[in-house]
Enzyme design. Structure first.
Site, short mmCIF file in Angstrom:
data_model
loop_
_atom_site.label_atom_id
_atom_site.label_comp_id
_atom_site.label_asym_id
_atom_site.label_seq_id
_atom_site.Cartn_x
_atom_site.Cartn_y
_atom_site.Cartn_z
N ASP A 183 45.17 55.38 46.15
CA ASP A 183 46.20 55.65 47.15
C ASP A 183 45.73 55.05 48.48
OD1 ASP A 183 47.67 56.77 49.27
OD2 ASP A 183 48.05 58.63 48.19
N ASP B 67 26.95 40.47 50.14
CA ASP B 67 26.49 41.20 48.97
C ASP B 67 25.31 40.44 48.37
OD1 ASP B 67 26.34 43.19 47.03
OD2 ASP B 67 28.50 43.26 46.76
#
Length: 664
Positions: free
Chosen positions: A241, A366
């Site tokens: 959501d 990353d």
């Protein structure tokens, strides 16, 4: 909505007292201004009646040593004193080497002999720790790192970071075993509770525990949307959501950083990840692997994946980590993106992140994006060879560039720091070859150093091991974590009001539950199902190992989410439910398909990380489950395969919709 007040057990005072192992200065008369200083390898000097660490050992007070000046001014002064090689060292985010252990950095303690050249010769001063263990021991280990850093020419303290270590799931390279820290449900469990005040409270507790052992940076939270149910990293997210994810990401950052809109001096700098679209991984295959290097947007929902990051920026998040993924065939503002990993994309890091969204903090790649990508990296290990971390690279889209050019492309795209590497020579070579402007290196170094100043590390990077034992895993923190574990459990079915259990004398057959914990909750465990009047089974979302020749393919869960005949846990569910009422709990590290489980379970529970004590607290009504699903649970694999990777809760006829959950 779950009320955070139900969790509050009291806030411990955290006092880190310098020990006799290093100098402590400051008087009561100066307490309002004079910070506590910690030193093992440098002298303390006095200026205007105040004490300062003489980090460059010149007997004078340099501006960067003067704690009365702003972090930005001190960082600018220090960067101006640095050589190119020293500034390049600041742009590396290495791994603290350890004695023993298969995974880099995990073992019986730090290998200081391997660490010294990294700090004193390559000038690296930011490291991830993968050690776990007794808090006092961990504090001592981190103090030893700072003692080495203090020997450097300019005495730059080490910033020590960590992947999440407060939860249940542990995957090497993505999270750390908890050790003595308080234990909480996964991020998805915090989302199931849905209370931003609780998430901020969790962050505040984690902040105290991290700083107590000498950890300064959290490589979290994940603001990725869990829109692809097959994706292996869903448990680290706050669900699918977009509105809720954004609210909870903001609360998490505020708790860790110790301030509503930025980093406090006693805060832990947060690095929100992964910018942007990682949750839309094609077929759920993960970007650690070459076969999972693409994120796709068939529903055109890229902007939805950006949305939660705006809440992170509103909280003043210190760092952003780009995703590994190539955003396949995506166009922004009518122009196609270069098909490279996001850490190499100027459009994503400068045009979008810096310019459009106004982010001013540090951008950290990353791990391993500049490493050479061999045949193993591209195709996996050959048959008969057990996969390992050798040759790990995630240089997607730039595999064929020289290493020096990967560094240049990353810096020019907008990276300030490179994760998981210590290749200062290549970065220096890129500058000397004119591939990177020196001013860009200066800019990155100043940003990184300013955070160290903001956190007070130049005054005292050391911690007190005794205090660490008192703060980490404190009874109040553990109790709050246990209460959250129970609350995050999500009740999906409760036929005939079976729950909460009235345990006195109930004979119960157990699978995946400790008999000792069951007895402590008033149940009577039996080994023979024929003697039971109730069964309790704890299991997990099914998975496949589809790529066993890749190291992360062996570690991560992929593929089918449904229960099949012949699987041990499913056979146990069928056998138990045929004879007695059966409670089934499924650990939802990914959204399980429960269509052929629901009809067999008298009570069905979604689990987002709970120990047996917290689990049985919930079943017996001591701490009832209050969770609501942070993602939908699909009804079939056909529905999963038909949904769009980038669209939230869009599978056809879900078995349980997002935000579903029953109460007692």
């Amino acid at each position: 909505m779950f009320k955070v007040g139900e969790f509050r057990v009291g806030l411990l005072k955290r006092v880190l007292i310098s020990t006799a192992a290093f100098a402590v200065v400051g008087t009561a008369a100066q307490a309002a201004d004079q910070p506590t200083l910690g030193a093992r390898n440098v002298k303390i000097i006095t200026v205007d009646g105040l004490k300062f660490r003489d980090l460059d050992r010149d007997g004078k007070l340099s501006p960067y040593e003067d704690w009365r000046l702003s972090p930005d001014r001190r960082a600018a002064d220090l960067a101006a004193r640095m050589t190119l090689e020293e500034k390049a060292g600041e742009m590396m985010h290495g791994t603290l080497p350890a004695v023993g252990g298969m995974v880099p950095g995990r073992g019986q303690g730090y290998d200081l002999e391997k660490l010294k050249p990294l700090i004193l010769e390559r000038h690296v001063t930011t490291f991830i720790t993968r050690l776990a263990g007794d808090p006092a021991w961990l504090a001592e280990q981190n103090n030893a790192v700072q003692a080495v850093a203090e020997q450097g020419r300019l005495g730059v303290p080490a910033t020590i970071s960590t992947d999440p270590r407060h939860h249940f799931q542990f995957v090497a390279g993505a999270s750390v075993a908890g050790g003595g820290f308080s234990q909480w449900p996964e991020a998805t469990g915090l989302a199931a509770i849905g209370d931003p005040a609780l998430v901020r409270r969790f962050g505040d507790i984690a902040r105290q525990e991290y700083r107590a052992v000498g950890i300064h940076q959290a490589l979290s939270p994940m603001a990725d949307l869990a829109t692809e149910p097959r994706w292996s990293r869903i448990s680290g997210t706050f669900g699918e959501d977009p509105e809720q994810v954004g609210v909870l990401v903001k609360a998490y950052i505020q708790g860790f950083q110790g301030g509503a809109t930025g980093l406090a001096s006693n805060g832990v700098s947060a690095v929100v990840k992964h910018w942007v679209g990682y949750g839309a991984s094609a077929k759920g295959f993960d970007g650690h692997n070459s076969y999972g290097r693409y994120a796709v947007f068939p529903a055109g929902q890229f902007d939805l994946h950006v949305k939660p990051f705006d809440q992170a920026f509103a909280a003043g998040v210190v760092g952003v980590m780009p995703t590994y993924a190539i955003l396949k065939d995506l166009s922004l503002d009518g122009q196609p993106l270069e098909q490279v990993g996001s850490g190499f994309s100027r459009r994503l890091l400068t045009d979008q992140l810096r310019v459009k969204h106004g982010f001013k903090g540090i951008v950290i790649s990353d791990w391993a994006i500049t490493n050479d990508c061999s045949a193993i990296c591209r195709n996996g290990f050959p048959p008969g060879v057990k996969p390992n971390f050798e040759g790990l690279s995630t240089a997607w889209g730039v595999e064929d560039l020289a290493k020096v050019d990967r560094y240049a492309k990353g810096v020019n795209a907008g990276l300030d720091q490179f994760g998981g590497v210590e290749d200062t020579a290549e970065l220096v070579a890129a500058v000397k070859a004119g591939k990177i402007a020196p001013a860009r290196i200066d800019d990155a170094a100043r940003r990184i150093l300013a955070i160290k100043f903001q956190q007070g590390l130049f005054e005292n990077p050391y911690v007190d091991p005794k205090a660490a034992s008192e703060v980490v895993g404190a009874k109040a923190f553990v109790a709050e974590g246990r209460a959250a574990q129970s609350a995050a459990l999500t009740l999906l079915e409760n036929r005939n009001g079976l729950l909460p259990l009235k345990p006195a004398g109930r004979r119960v057959w157990l699978k995946g539950v400790s008999p000792a914990v069951a007895r402590a909750h008033g149940l009577v465990p039996v080994e023979d199902l024929a003697q039971a009047d109730l069964a309790i089974i704890r299991t997990s979302t099914p998975f496949q190992t589809l790529h066993p020749n890749f190291i992360f393919g062996t570690l991560q869960h992929e593929g089918d989410l449904s229960f099949h005949d012949g699987a041990a846990d499913y056979e146990a569910i069928k056998a138990a439910s045929a004879k007695v009422p059966t409670i089934v709990s499924v650990y939802l590290d990914r959204p399980a398909i429960l269509t052929n489980v629901r009809d067999k379970a008298s009570a069905l529970i979604g689990d987002f990380g709970a120990g047996d004590d917290a689990f049985l607290d919930a079943l017996t009504g001591v701490a009832p489950p209050r969770g609501k699903l942070p993602f939908e649970l699909p009804s079939s694999m056909a529905a999963v395969e038909a949904q769009a990777e980038d669209a939230p809760h869009d599978s056809k006829d879900p078995l349980y919709p997002i935000h579903f959950g029953l109460n007692y």
